[in-house]
Design a protein around this motif. Structure first.
Motif, PDB file in Angstrom:
ATOM      1  N   SER A 123       5.849  84.251  63.280  1.00 47.33           N
ATOM      2  CA  SER A 123       6.941  85.213  63.469  1.00 47.33           C
ATOM      3  C   SER A 123       8.180  84.591  64.100  1.00 47.33           C
ATOM      4  O   SER A 123       9.304  84.813  63.637  1.00 47.33           O
ATOM      5  N   VAL A 124       8.002  83.813  65.160  1.00 47.36           N
ATOM      6  CA  VAL A 124       9.167  83.232  65.827  1.00 47.36           C
ATOM      7  C   VAL A 124       9.805  82.160  64.946  1.00 47.36           C
ATOM      8  O   VAL A 124      11.036  82.106  64.799  1.00 47.36           O
ATOM      9  N   ALA A 125       8.999  81.319  64.324  1.00 51.16           N
ATOM     10  CA  ALA A 125       9.532  80.238  63.487  1.00 51.16           C
ATOM     11  C   ALA A 125      10.344  80.782  62.319  1.00 51.16           C
ATOM     12  O   ALA A 125      11.401  80.214  61.966  1.00 51.16           O
ATOM     13  N   GLU A 126       9.898  81.883  61.705  1.00 51.24           N
ATOM     14  CA  GLU A 126      10.635  82.444  60.571  1.00 51.24           C
ATOM     15  C   GLU A 126      11.953  83.068  61.024  1.00 51.24           C
ATOM     16  O   GLU A 126      12.953  83.014  60.306  1.00 51.24           O
ATOM     17  N   HIS A 127      11.981  83.651  62.214  1.00 55.12           N
ATOM     18  CA  HIS A 127      13.257  84.112  62.765  1.00 55.12           C
ATOM     19  C   HIS A 127      14.179  82.927  63.048  1.00 55.12           C
ATOM     20  O   HIS A 127      15.387  82.987  62.781  1.00 55.12           O
ATOM     21  N   LEU A 388      10.503  94.279  63.744  1.00 56.24           N
ATOM     22  CA  LEU A 388      11.396  93.165  64.074  1.00 56.24           C
ATOM     23  C   LEU A 388      10.625  91.855  64.075  1.00 56.24           C
ATOM     24  O   LEU A 388      11.078  90.844  63.527  1.00 56.24           O
ATOM     25  N   THR A 389       9.445  91.864  64.672  1.00 51.77           N
ATOM     26  CA  THR A 389       8.634  90.652  64.749  1.00 51.77           C
ATOM     27  C   THR A 389       8.341  90.084  63.367  1.00 51.77           C
ATOM     28  O   THR A 389       8.480  88.877  63.133  1.00 51.77           O
ATOM     29  N   LEU A 390       7.949  90.948  62.433  1.00 49.42           N
ATOM     30  CA  LEU A 390       7.400  90.492  61.164  1.00 49.42           C
ATOM     31  C   LEU A 390       8.368  90.583  59.988  1.00 49.42           C
ATOM     32  O   LEU A 390       7.998  90.238  58.862  1.00 49.42           O
ATOM     33  N   GLY A 391       9.611  91.014  60.227  1.00 46.28           N
ATOM     34  CA  GLY A 391      10.566  91.125  59.120  1.00 46.28           C
ATOM     35  C   GLY A 391      10.744  89.831  58.339  1.00 46.28           C
ATOM     36  O   GLY A 391      10.505  89.785  57.123  1.00 46.28           O
TER      37      GLY A 391
END
Length: 421
Positions: A123-127, A388-391
């Motif tokens: 999740s964080v890396a894709e954001h 928001l986390t998984l968008g």
């Protein structure tokens, strides 16, 4: 004399301009697709606007239905600030709650956690990828969030729960009162300790972040139009939908309408058990020079305080009520005095509270992928507390599926076919 709008042609129509829809549009665009995104409102102005700003990398166990009888009774009688129910609505949602309770049994919950882990852990890396592309990386705060407690019993239980997550390799610190005050000097001694979850990231303006991602989509040649998703039709070959700028045509359409997704799918013959958990927020000015460095969840109080661009955001837990019924921000009124006990707040900034609706499925997994009975019909909704986390990671997975690429994880746990015959 008025002239009719010309038809708009695209490879894909994305219905919904929240974090999931915008992320899907961007990832499809990155893979060479011509995309038109449509919403009845502006970008990021519904559910995506009002969350706590958490990119919740540490939430490896889904939020299940409580198994403790006393907790269930407290929720049923509206005796807890973090969950409230509209009793008039309960008969309608009881079948959904029963299914949610069954899916929350220990074995089922562990299976849900295993299915969700490939999304959560990226999740964080894709954001970061999208924020870098959009020039927004400075908005990402890699400071985690703090789960805080008023009673030693609550803290001890939470510490045991955290220790049980050791196999997931999460990073967290158990804080006594002194250590908590070192990280949040302006919190009061009402909070006797906490857990600092260090893997998650946060953003100070989630609605603004979604708009920033949409700006990137537009700069790269994407198009946004206003329109009503319920005008969607299929002629056997193409999908059409009416917008203010004209009729939009494409061979593929993505339903990313969050809590409204079933209103488009139902006329097409798909029945999915989509419910909503409503939530509220309001902003306050901090008193004098008080500063909040992390989002802080007051677990015993049943609310969250988060430092946002607009001020200190107080967000509530869950309200079970009809998606479109009149707002009843009683949880805000109930938790505001509790929030003032732990942090020095001035007056409210907002003229009225904000309300949103989280789209929830009873097995705690979103729907991501193709609908079985219509060619070119794709879904991406039902992310509950983690939209928001998984968008972005959802957008990536869906785009890989739609463009025939190898997917980074098996998408079958998120198939609509688990519900729709």
């Amino acid at each position: 004399m008025t002239h009719p709008h010309p038809e708009i042609r695209a490879d894909v129509i994305v219905l919904g301009a929240g974090i999931v829809g915008v992320s899907a549009a961007l990832h499809l665009q990155m893979r060479g697709r011509n995309v038109v995104m449509m919403d009845r409102r502006g970008v990021g102005e519904e559910t995506s606007h009002g969350n706590a700003g958490l990119i919740e990398r540490s939430s490896v166990i889904p939020y299940g239905f409580p198994r403790d009888l006393w907790t269930v009774l407290a929720y049923a009688l509206n005796g807890s600030a973090d969950v409230r129910s509209d009793w008039r609505f309960l008969p309608r949602i009881l079948p959904w709650l029963w299914q949610f309770w069954r899916e929350s049994a220990p074995g089922s919950l562990q299976k849900a956690a295993a299915d969700m882990l490939p999304l959560i852990e990226r999740s964080v890396a894709e954001h970061e990828l999208l924020m870098t592309e959009a020039g927004l990386l400075e908005e990402l705060r890699r400071t985690g969030w703090i789960e805080a407690f008023r009673s030693p019993k609550s803290l001890d239980q939470a510490a045991k729960n955290a220790a049980a997550l050791e196999p997931y390799g999460l990073h967290f610190d158990i804080l006594d009162g002194k250590a908590l005050r070192q990280r949040e000097p302006h919190t009061s001694e009402t909070l006797i300790g906490g857990i600092h979850w260090r893997d998650p990231a946060t953003v100070p303006d989630p609605g603004g972040l979604v708009k920033g991602y949409a700006d990137l989509f537009l700069r790269r040649g994407g198009r946004f139009v206003h329109g009503e998703a319920r005008t969607l039709q299929h002629d056997g070959i193409e999908w059409t939908v009416r917008s203010r700028d004209g009729l939009v045509r494409a061979h593929n359409v993505v339903i990313a309408l969050g809590p409204w997704s079933d209103t488009v799918l139902r006329p097409l013959g798909y029945r999915v058990p989509l419910a909503v958990k409503r939530g509220y927020h309001v902003h306050f000015r901090p008193r004098a020079d008080a500063v909040l460095h992390h989002p802080v969840v007051d677990v015993d109080g049943g609310f969250l305080l988060a430092p946002m661009t607009r001020g200190i955001r107080l967000t509530t837990g869950v309200e079970f009520a009809h998606r479109d019924s009149v707002p009843t921000p009683l949880q805000l009124d109930r938790t505001e005095p509790l929030a003032r006990e732990i942090f020095p707040l001035e007056e409210r900034i907002d003229p009225r509270p904000w309300m949103g609706a989280r789209p929830c499925l009873p097995d705690m997994r979103p729907i991501i992928g193709a609908a079985p009975r219509h060619k070119g019909l794709w879904c991406a909704f039902g992310h509950a507390h983690h939209g928001l986390t998984l968008g972005p990671v959802t957008g990536r997975l869906l785009a890989e599926m739609m463009t025939g690429r190898e997917t980074f994880t098996d998408p079958r746990p998120y198939s609509i076919e688990r519900f729709a015959a």
